[in-house]
Design a protein around this motif. Structure first.
Motif, PDB file in Angstrom:
ATOM      1  N   LYS A 466       0.819  -1.213   0.000  1.00 39.41           N
ATOM      2  CA  LYS A 466       0.000   0.000   0.000  1.00 39.41           C
ATOM      3  C   LYS A 466       0.856   1.269   0.000  1.00 39.41           C
ATOM      4  O   LYS A 466       0.433   2.301  -0.510  1.00 39.41           O
ATOM      5  CB  LYS A 466      -0.932  -0.005   1.215  1.00 39.41           C
ATOM      6  N   GLY A 467       2.052   1.162   0.555  1.00 38.89           N
ATOM      7  CA  GLY A 467       2.934   2.335   0.612  1.00 38.89           C
ATOM      8  C   GLY A 467       3.879   2.457  -0.561  1.00 38.89           C
ATOM      9  O   GLY A 467       4.686   3.386  -0.613  1.00 38.89           O
ATOM     10  N   THR A 468       3.785   1.521  -1.503  1.00 38.94           N
ATOM     11  CA  THR A 468       4.673   1.547  -2.674  1.00 38.94           C
ATOM     12  C   THR A 468       3.920   2.088  -3.877  1.00 38.94           C
ATOM     13  O   THR A 468       2.977   1.452  -4.359  1.00 38.94           O
ATOM     14  CB  THR A 468       5.203   0.135  -2.991  1.00 38.94           C
ATOM     15  N   PRO A 469       4.298   3.249  -4.386  1.00 34.61           N
ATOM     16  CA  PRO A 469       3.571   3.829  -5.527  1.00 34.61           C
ATOM     17  C   PRO A 469       3.876   3.073  -6.815  1.00 34.61           C
ATOM     18  O   PRO A 469       4.905   2.397  -6.942  1.00 34.61           O
ATOM     19  CB  PRO A 469       4.119   5.261  -5.588  1.00 34.61           C
ATOM     20  N   GLU A 470       2.974   3.184  -7.765  1.00 34.86           N
ATOM     21  CA  GLU A 470       3.219   2.589  -9.074  1.00 34.86           C
ATOM     22  C   GLU A 470       4.311   3.367  -9.776  1.00 34.86           C
ATOM     23  O   GLU A 470       4.382   4.593  -9.671  1.00 34.86           O
ATOM     24  CB  GLU A 470       1.941   2.620  -9.912  1.00 34.86           C
ATOM     25  N   PRO A 471       5.202   2.674 -10.509  1.00 35.64           N
ATOM     26  CA  PRO A 471       6.260   3.381 -11.244  1.00 35.64           C
ATOM     27  C   PRO A 471       5.685   4.151 -12.414  1.00 35.64           C
ATOM     28  O   PRO A 471       4.530   3.963 -12.798  1.00 35.64           O
ATOM     29  CB  PRO A 471       7.179   2.246 -11.715  1.00 35.64           C
ATOM     30  N   GLY A 472       6.509   5.016 -12.988  1.00 32.32           N
ATOM     31  CA  GLY A 472       6.077   5.790 -14.154  1.00 32.32           C
ATOM     32  C   GLY A 472       5.827   4.891 -15.346  1.00 32.32           C
ATOM     33  O   GLY A 472       6.171   3.704 -15.358  1.00 32.32           O
ATOM     34  N   ASP A 473       5.248   5.455 -16.368  1.00 30.28           N
ATOM     35  CA  ASP A 473       4.801   4.697 -17.534  1.00 30.28           C
ATOM     36  C   ASP A 473       5.912   3.912 -18.196  1.00 30.28           C
ATOM     37  O   ASP A 473       5.683   2.848 -18.738  1.00 30.28           O
ATOM     38  CB  ASP A 473       4.190   5.663 -18.560  1.00 30.28           C
ATOM     39  N   ALA A 474       7.133   4.426 -18.160  1.00 20.48           N
ATOM     40  CA  ALA A 474       8.221   3.781 -18.896  1.00 20.48           C
ATOM     41  C   ALA A 474       8.615   2.451 -18.306  1.00 20.48           C
ATOM     42  O   ALA A 474       9.251   1.638 -18.956  1.00 20.48           O
ATOM     43  CB  ALA A 474       9.443   4.700 -18.916  1.00 20.48           C
ATOM     44  N   PHE A 475       8.269   2.187 -17.066  1.00 18.18           N
ATOM     45  CA  PHE A 475       8.879   1.074 -16.366  1.00 18.18           C
ATOM     46  C   PHE A 475       7.951  -0.090 -16.067  1.00 18.18           C
ATOM     47  O   PHE A 475       8.394  -1.096 -15.535  1.00 18.18           O
ATOM     48  CB  PHE A 475       9.487   1.572 -15.052  1.00 18.18           C
ATOM     49  N   ALA A 476       6.674   0.001 -16.336  1.00 24.07           N
ATOM     50  CA  ALA A 476       5.796  -1.103 -15.966  1.00 24.07           C
ATOM     51  C   ALA A 476       4.475  -1.041 -16.706  1.00 24.07           C
ATOM     52  O   ALA A 476       4.027   0.029 -17.110  1.00 24.07           O
ATOM     53  CB  ALA A 476       5.531  -1.071 -14.467  1.00 24.07           C
ATOM     54  N   GLU A 477       3.889  -2.221 -16.880  1.00 21.84           N
ATOM     55  CA  GLU A 477       2.516  -2.299 -17.356  1.00 21.84           C
ATOM     56  C   GLU A 477       1.588  -1.839 -16.235  1.00 21.84           C
ATOM     57  O   GLU A 477       1.849  -2.064 -15.057  1.00 21.84           O
ATOM     58  CB  GLU A 477       2.173  -3.748 -17.728  1.00 21.84           C
ATOM     59  N   ILE A 478       0.494  -1.199 -16.605  1.00 23.11           N
ATOM     60  CA  ILE A 478      -0.469  -0.773 -15.597  1.00 23.11           C
ATOM     61  C   ILE A 478      -1.138  -2.016 -15.009  1.00 23.11           C
ATOM     62  O   ILE A 478      -1.338  -3.020 -15.704  1.00 23.11           O
ATOM     63  CB  ILE A 478      -1.515   0.175 -16.208  1.00 23.11           C
ATOM     64  N   GLU A 479      -1.442  -1.966 -13.723  1.00 23.87           N
ATOM     65  CA  GLU A 479      -2.098  -3.098 -13.073  1.00 23.87           C
ATOM     66  C   GLU A 479      -3.548  -3.168 -13.542  1.00 23.87           C
ATOM     67  O   GLU A 479      -4.283  -2.180 -13.456  1.00 23.87           O
ATOM     68  CB  GLU A 479      -2.024  -2.929 -11.554  1.00 23.87           C
ATOM     69  N   ILE A 480      -3.958  -4.315 -14.027  1.00 24.25           N
ATOM     70  CA  ILE A 480      -5.332  -4.468 -14.507  1.00 24.25           C
ATOM     71  C   ILE A 480      -6.304  -4.235 -13.359  1.00 24.25           C
ATOM     72  O   ILE A 480      -7.304  -3.533 -13.501  1.00 24.25           O
ATOM     73  CB  ILE A 480      -5.532  -5.862 -15.129  1.00 24.25           C
ATOM     74  N   VAL A 481      -6.002  -4.847 -12.221  1.00 22.10           N
ATOM     75  CA  VAL A 481      -6.724  -4.575 -10.981  1.00 22.10           C
ATOM     76  C   VAL A 481      -5.658  -4.229  -9.947  1.00 22.10           C
ATOM     77  O   VAL A 481      -4.656  -4.944  -9.847  1.00 22.10           O
ATOM     78  CB  VAL A 481      -7.533  -5.801 -10.498  1.00 22.10           C
ATOM     79  N   PRO A 482      -5.806  -3.140  -9.197  1.00 20.91           N
ATOM     80  CA  PRO A 482      -4.791  -2.804  -8.194  1.00 20.91           C
ATOM     81  C   PRO A 482      -4.522  -3.993  -7.286  1.00 20.91           C
ATOM     82  O   PRO A 482      -5.445  -4.695  -6.861  1.00 20.91           O
ATOM     83  CB  PRO A 482      -5.429  -1.638  -7.429  1.00 20.91           C
ATOM     84  N   TYR A 483      -3.246  -4.244  -6.993  1.00 23.11           N
ATOM     85  CA  TYR A 483      -2.875  -5.428  -6.223  1.00 23.11           C
ATOM     86  C   TYR A 483      -3.521  -5.445  -4.837  1.00 23.11           C
ATOM     87  O   TYR A 483      -3.849  -6.518  -4.313  1.00 23.11           O
ATOM     88  CB  TYR A 483      -1.354  -5.507  -6.099  1.00 23.11           C
ATOM     89  N   GLU A 484      -3.710  -4.266  -4.245  1.00 30.04           N
ATOM     90  CA  GLU A 484      -4.380  -4.217  -2.950  1.00 30.04           C
ATOM     91  C   GLU A 484      -5.799  -4.790  -3.056  1.00 30.04           C
ATOM     92  O   GLU A 484      -6.259  -5.554  -2.205  1.00 30.04           O
ATOM     93  CB  GLU A 484      -4.452  -2.774  -2.442  1.00 30.04           C
ATOM     94  N   GLN A 485      -6.483  -4.410  -4.129  1.00 29.71           N
ATOM     95  CA  GLN A 485      -7.843  -4.874  -4.369  1.00 29.71           C
ATOM     96  C   GLN A 485      -7.870  -6.380  -4.638  1.00 29.71           C
ATOM     97  O   GLN A 485      -8.754  -7.105  -4.153  1.00 29.71           O
ATOM     98  CB  GLN A 485      -8.409  -4.100  -5.570  1.00 29.71           C
ATOM     99  N   LEU A 486      -6.883  -6.872  -5.371  1.00 24.23           N
ATOM    100  CA  LEU A 486      -6.810  -8.293  -5.684  1.00 24.23           C
ATOM    101  C   LEU A 486      -6.565  -9.136  -4.425  1.00 24.23           C
ATOM    102  O   LEU A 486      -7.161 -10.201  -4.253  1.00 24.23           O
ATOM    103  CB  LEU A 486      -5.678  -8.546  -6.686  1.00 24.23           C
ATOM    104  N   TRP A 487      -5.664  -8.655  -3.560  1.00 27.49           N
ATOM    105  CA  TRP A 487      -5.349  -9.392  -2.343  1.00 27.49           C
ATOM    106  C   TRP A 487      -6.596  -9.539  -1.458  1.00 27.49           C
ATOM    107  O   TRP A 487      -6.884 -10.643  -0.958  1.00 27.49           O
ATOM    108  CB  TRP A 487      -4.227  -8.699  -1.590  1.00 27.49           C
ATOM    109  N   GLU A 488      -7.327  -8.483  -1.291  1.00 34.28           N
ATOM    110  CA  GLU A 488      -8.541  -8.539  -0.467  1.00 34.28           C
ATOM    111  C   GLU A 488      -9.580  -9.470  -1.101  1.00 34.28           C
ATOM    112  O   GLU A 488     -10.280 -10.206  -0.396  1.00 34.28           O
ATOM    113  CB  GLU A 488      -9.105  -7.134  -0.280  1.00 34.28           C
ATOM    114  N   MET A 489      -9.669  -9.449  -2.424  1.00 30.88           N
ATOM    115  CA  MET A 489     -10.610 -10.340  -3.115  1.00 30.88           C
ATOM    116  C   MET A 489     -10.212 -11.793  -2.911  1.00 30.88           C
ATOM    117  O   MET A 489     -11.059 -12.663  -2.658  1.00 30.88           O
ATOM    118  CB  MET A 489     -10.640 -10.016  -4.606  1.00 30.88           C
ATOM    119  N   MET A 490      -8.914 -12.093  -2.976  1.00 31.57           N
ATOM    120  CA  MET A 490      -8.438 -13.465  -2.810  1.00 31.57           C
ATOM    121  C   MET A 490      -8.680 -13.959  -1.382  1.00 31.57           C
ATOM    122  O   MET A 490      -9.054 -15.120  -1.180  1.00 31.57           O
ATOM    123  CB  MET A 490      -6.956 -13.539  -3.175  1.00 31.57           C
ATOM    124  N   LEU A 491      -8.512 -13.096  -0.397  1.00 27.59           N
ATOM    125  CA  LEU A 491      -8.796 -13.482   0.987  1.00 27.59           C
ATOM    126  C   LEU A 491     -10.280 -13.791   1.163  1.00 27.59           C
ATOM    127  O   LEU A 491     -10.653 -14.752   1.850  1.00 27.59           O
ATOM    128  CB  LEU A 491      -8.364 -12.364   1.947  1.00 27.59           C
TER     129      LEU A 491
END
Length: 505
Positions: A466-491
């Protein structure tokens, strides 16, 4: 009639006697060999040289007759480029005006060579009216230089002196535009070469943005503004400063409305796309979705840009939790018959979006909607390439196995996950979010899929996520679903389908 008579004379004496062209809508009952080959390619009958040679001569592509035929067809097709029509919404917004200017100037040059100076002047002035309004400096200079020759031949000293003054003015403007173009092209090369190159040249890019801004303020040229606008947007992408993109795109819209920026040349479609993307990355979903919907009026449904824009619109709906809207948007995309024109990579992304959406939809039986075996076949799941959507694919597969209560098979994926983290993510500071989320998946497995244990053991990593921001556009694909949201869904899913496994510990 005098003008028509002059044109008839020129056409009669100068036009090539055998102009080689192809009829693109031929209904000739006895078409030439070139026409037959064209028709076959147009209808999709011939996709390779061997297919075409077999169809035309019942031989392979080494047949000299076929090679000569292909050469003649190529020559005729290139001749047709003079008649290509760009008056549609799919190309650069200013290109039709540029094409029209070139046409008038070309006619003027032919008329000048024939000594028809008055007619040549008439066409140059038509070109200049368009080029000045559209701010094509180079074409304006080309027209003025033609006038310089014409007025010299017609002995019009006052016209010539005035034209020489205008040439000097536009030569200075062109010099500034050329300087801006050189700066922009070098930065564009450096920023698209590699991730390392983008990082290395980021500081110098920010200086170049300021240089371009100064050149624009000095020249008030659209051509310079466009270079400044594009490079500033790109630098903000690299820095992850999406509020800055919202600012410059908003300013650009206002400048177009006020006439400060040329509305004939400014590509509002790109502005809509990048502003919508900035809303997504800035997590301003409410305003972003309103803007994305209104922006659709600027983008034709038959263009690839429409699908790119819809990706951002869809992701905003998904990230905001508006799954009903997301389902409607993905339905619009799949019902659009022009989807076949988009790239294979774009089609793969839409398949992933569809899969993630139906996992998130409440009270939705995923198996009734999706055939995951087909999705797995379509997507490069087991590619060794570390770029692209690999992490999203790994997560999707794991969630799918959890949904099906195939936890024993999910266990077999753990070594692949740990290997991927070690091989691709450990030394990459821009991949911290992916690394943390995959670590949470590892913890889930180690907790025997017990949601209470997994939540407790993973709390430290979840807080870091939650405290780690997404990197700029040059360095990563955008998260289809934010990982925080995915983790809560999986739980939550584990709460409903928890199965205690014996790990032999």
């Amino acid at each position: 009639m005098e003008e028509i008579k002059k044109l008839v004379r020129i056409i009669t004496t100068r036009v090539k006697k055998n102009v080689s062209l192809i009829d693109v809508i031929s209904h000739d009952e006895n078409p030439s060999k070139e026409q037959q080959l064209f028709n076959g390619i147009q209808k999709g009958l011939y996709n390779t040289d061997d297919e075409a040679s077999l169809g035309m001569y019942e031989s392979d592509s080494t047949d000299q007759r076929f090679r000569m035929l292909k050469s003649r067809l190529r020559y005729k097709l290139y001749n047709l480029l003079y008649f290509v029509d760009f008056n549609d919404s799919k190309v650069n917004i200013g290109f039709p005006y540029e094409q029209e200017c070139h046409s008038y100037i070309f006619r003027a040059k032919v008329l000048f060579k024939e000594g028809e100076y008055d007619l040549a002047e008439k066409h140059v002035n038509k070109a200049l009216a368009i080029s000045r309004e559209s701010e094509f400096t180079e074409l304006t200079l080309s027209g003025l230089r033609m006038l310089r020759l014409i007025y010299s031949e017609l002995c019009r000293p006052n016209h010539l002196r005035k034209t020489l003054g205008r040439i000097k003015k536009y030569e200075e403007l062109l010099r500034i535009e050329e300087e801006a173009e050189s700066i922009f092209c070098m930065k564009k090369l450096q920023l698209q070469k590699s991730v390392h190159s983008r990082k290395t040249h980021l500081d110098s890019t920010l200086k170049s943005v300021q240089q371009l801004k100064s050149l624009w303020e000095k020249s008030k040229s659209f051509n310079v503004f466009e270079r400044y606008y594009r490079l500033k947007i790109r630098s903000n992408e690299l820095l992850g400063e999406f509020e800055g993109i919202l600012e410059i795109t908003g300013e650009a819209e206002q400048m177009v409305k006020s006439g400060t920026v040329n509305p004939l040349r400014f590509d509002m479609r790109y502005n809509v796309f990048i502003k919508t993307y900035a809303y997504l990355r800035a997590k301003d979903y409410k305003n972003g979705m309103i803007y994305a919907k209104s922006g659709l009026e600027h983008i034709g449904r038959s263009s690839r840009n429409w699908f790119s824009h819809m990706e951002n619109y869809f992701l905003m709906a998904l990230h905001s939790g508006d799954y009903v809207l997301a389902e409607d948007l993905i339905g619009q995309a799949y019902r659009n018959p022009h989807m076949e024109k988009i790239s294979q990579r774009a089609k793969e992304r839409w398949e992933l979006y569809k899969a993630y959406l139906y996992f998130l939809m409440p009270n939705r039986d995923v198996e009734d909607v999706l055939d995951f075996s087909k999705i797995y076949q379509k997507l490069p799941f087991y590619t060794q390439d570390k770029q692209g959507l690999m992490v999203a694919i790994m997560i999707l597969e794991f969630i799918d196995l959890m949904k099906k209560d195939k936890l024993d098979i999910a266990l077999t994926k753990l070594p692949n996950t740990e290997k991927y983290i070690y091989r691709y993510l450990n030394e990459n500071p821009e991949s911290q979010r992916e690394k943390l989320f995959l670590k949470l998946i590892t913890i889930m497995v180690e907790s025997s899929f017990n949601p209470t244990v997994a939540a407790k053991k993973g709390e430290k990593y979840f807080n870091r996520l939650k405290g780690t921001p997404e990197p700029g556009d040059a360095f990563a694909e955008i998260e289809i679903v934010p990982y925080e949201q995915l983790w809560e869904m999986m739980l939550q899913n584990m709460e409903h389908s928890f199965v205690k496994l014996d790990f032999g510990r």
